[in-house]
Every structure is written in C-alpha cells, then in structure tokens.
Design an enzyme around this catalytic site. Structure first.
Site, mmCIF file in Angstrom:
data_model
loop_
_atom_site.group_PDB
_atom_site.id
_atom_site.type_symbol
_atom_site.label_atom_id
_atom_site.label_comp_id
_atom_site.label_asym_id
_atom_site.label_seq_id
_atom_site.Cartn_x
_atom_site.Cartn_y
_atom_site.Cartn_z
ATOM 1 N N GLU A 1 -9.434 -1.629 5.285
ATOM 2 C CA GLU A 1 -10.414 -1.334 6.728
ATOM 3 C C GLU A 1 -11.577 -2.211 6.859
ATOM 4 O OE1 GLU A 1 -8.525 0.308 8.764
ATOM 5 O OE2 GLU A 1 -8.063 2.160 7.795
ATOM 6 N N ASP B 1 0.917 -1.260 0.063
ATOM 7 C CA ASP B 1 -0.066 0.024 0.093
ATOM 8 C C ASP B 1 0.826 1.348 0.022
ATOM 9 O OD1 ASP B 1 0.965 -0.411 2.391
ATOM 10 O OD2 ASP B 1 -1.024 -0.746 3.497
ATOM 11 N N ASN C 1 -7.680 -2.617 14.542
ATOM 12 C CA ASN C 1 -8.754 -2.882 14.017
ATOM 13 C C ASN C 1 -9.060 -4.064 13.075
ATOM 14 O OD1 ASN C 1 -7.728 -1.812 11.670
ATOM 15 N ND2 ASN C 1 -9.350 -0.200 11.385
ATOM 16 N N HIS D 1 -7.209 -4.223 10.336
ATOM 17 C CA HIS D 1 -7.106 -4.577 8.814
ATOM 18 C C HIS D 1 -5.751 -4.889 8.315
ATOM 19 C CE1 HIS D 1 -4.670 -0.046 9.689
ATOM 20 N NE2 HIS D 1 -3.784 -1.181 9.420
HETATM 21 C C1 F6R Z 1 1.443 -1.268 6.126
HETATM 22 C C2 F6R Z 1 0.185 -1.909 6.373
HETATM 23 C C3 F6R Z 1 -0.477 -1.774 7.417
HETATM 24 C C4 F6R Z 1 0.211 -2.161 8.804
HETATM 25 C C5 F6R Z 1 -0.421 -2.118 10.232
HETATM 26 C C6 F6R Z 1 0.156 -2.452 11.196
HETATM 27 O O1 F6R Z 1 2.007 -1.377 4.740
HETATM 28 O O2 F6R Z 1 -0.154 -2.414 5.359
HETATM 29 O O3 F6R Z 1 -1.588 -2.846 7.364
HETATM 30 O O4 F6R Z 1 0.887 -3.604 8.525
HETATM 31 O O5 F6R Z 1 -1.238 -1.040 10.273
HETATM 32 O O6 F6R Z 1 1.146 -1.213 11.370
HETATM 33 P P1 F6R Z 1 2.261 -1.584 12.699
HETATM 34 O O7 F6R Z 1 3.217 -2.385 12.352
HETATM 35 O O8 F6R Z 1 2.847 0.085 12.655
HETATM 36 O O9 F6R Z 1 1.442 -1.550 13.854
#
Ligand code: F6R
Length: 241
Positions: A143, A67, A136, A138
């Site tokens: 989301e 992403d 959450n 995701h």
């Molecule tokens: C980032 C992504 C997000 C993160 C998620 C966890 O490329 O796809 O889904 O993996 O938000 O983020 P952290 O590791 O910062 O807790």
C-alpha cells in the site's frame, strides 16, 4: 517500461494469457508469480482454454501467489487460495505441491513470510510475475507508505482497498483488515514483470506508474526501475497516458 494499449478487457486478457502460454511452452518448468482480483479472471480463462486445447501442460510448473488475506482459511470463498483454485488450479494439471500461496492462517506470520522467501530462493525465483494494480497504485498489497518494503511481510490494508474489495464480501466489516504480501524486492526478483489494468478507475494510477516520479506513495511507480516491465492496459486505463 513497455506499454501496450489494447481496445478492451478481452484483448488485454488475451495478450496477457498468450505470454503465459508462450513461456510455459518454451520452459516447461517455469516459475510463475500470480495475482488475484477481477482483472486477471479473463486471462486465467484464456490460459485454461489453451490447456484444454492441449497446447500446454503445467505438470512441472511452479507458482507463487502475490498475497493472501490474514485470517481466512482455504475453504473461505473470499480467500485468494479459493480464488486461484476456482479460476485456474482446479482446471489444469498442476502438481499441488508446486502451488505456493502465503498462509494467512499461520500461527507465526513472521516465520511464514521468511519461509515464503526461502522457498522462492530455493526454486531460483520467478521467470515472470503478473501484477494487477489498485486504484491507489498498490501492487500486491504494498500500500502507499513512507518507504518500500522489500520482502514478504504483513500489511494493514488501506481504507480505500478495504472499500474496493468489499464488493466481493457481504458487508464491508467482513473484509479482512490485514494481509501477507510479497515485498518490492520479492516482486523484482522476477526476470520479467507484466502489469495488467483495465477500466477508467485505474487511469490515474497507471499514469502515475508510467510517467510519475518514483514514490512509495504510488507503490507501482518503483516498477520504472525494473529492467523488464510490460504494462498492458485497455484504452480506458490508458486514457491519461
Ligand atoms: C491481488 C493483488 C492486488 C490486485 C489489485 C487490483 O492479488 O495483488 O494488488 O491486483 O487490488 O485488483 P482488481 O483486479 O480486482 O482491480
């Protein structure tokens, strides 16, 4: 679904990196799907260490990031392009032409999503897809929603995601409110998926992902349907399993 519980962040980072190292050793033209965020930073450090030790080369490896924020250019230190460069790409011998990250600055975002899917198809999809998970549930920026989005698409970020990601920005107003992300079918095109999570604040999302019902309100729960998924957590993130 295979679940591996390790003691702490360092152990999760080590074992997750070892999977990349093993794949790259066995298949020098492998296609990797990669995440950003705090969780994979230690994993990338270990991968870089293996590269610097001469264990592996990325010359023929291709990468696809999950992403990217919309509206941040590559030089912005909060863009995922910048993150990947900083944590991995600038330290290894990867061919720049083989790096793929959705372009959140594209004039035509819909077209950019199509281009991304076509490029993935052209290389035969990913051998391995790494994921983090949001509090959450995701994955990528898929989301909680009414339904699962299959392909790369534009998303509006949830308040909780903006809040969680604001720790990297000066103020919460600076966090982009939308992003481009691979969809669920894009993620499922990988032969193997590895999700890594650490810390108590991920425990609920992990429990729902592994043992909950498959529900687009917990996007990671769909991973129960993929044939080769490994979840690597530390004791804190695995504490509600
Ligand atoms: C980032 C992504 C997000 C993160 C998620 C966890 O490329 O796809 O889904 O993996 O938000 O983020 P952290 O590791 O910062 O807790």
């Amino acid at each position: 679904m295979k679940v591996i519980v390790k003691k702490n962040y360092d152990e999760v980072s080590e074992i997750a990196a070892q999977e990349i190292v093993d794949l790259v050793k066995n298949k020098n033209n492998a296609v990797l799907g990669l995440p950003t965020g705090s969780t994979p930073v230690g994993m990338y450090k270990n991968v870089v260490k293996s590269y610097k030790n001469g264990e592996i080369s990325f010359k023929n490896i291709t990468t696809f990031n999950l992403d990217e924020y919309i509206g941040l250019n590559k030089d912005n230190d909060q863009s995922y392009y910048y993150f990947m460069n900083n944590n991995l790409f600038s330290h290894i011998d990867i061919n720049r032409d083989n790096i793929n990250i959705p372009n959140g600055m594209a004039d035509d975002l819909e077209n950019e999503c199509k281009r991304y899917e076509e490029k993935l198809k052209a290389v035969g999809y990913m051998d391995i897809m790494y994921l983090g998970i949001g509090i959450n549930g995701h994955i990528g920026f898929n989301e909680p929603a009414e339904y699962f989005e299959p392909f790369t698409h534009e998303v509006k970020l949830e308040e909780s995601t903006i809040e969680a990601n604001s720790r990297f920005f000066e103020k919460v107003e600076d966090v982009p409110t939308s992003a481009l992300t691979m969809g669920i079918k894009t993620i499922f095109s990988a032969k193997k998926i590895i999700l890594i999570a650490t810390g108590e604040n991920k425990a609920d999302a992990i429990a729902k992902t592994v043992n909950g019902k498959i529900d687009p309100q917990v996007p990671a729960s769909i991973l129960q349907l993929h044939r080769d998924v490994t979840i690597i957590v530390d004791e804190a993130a695995g504490s509600r399993l």
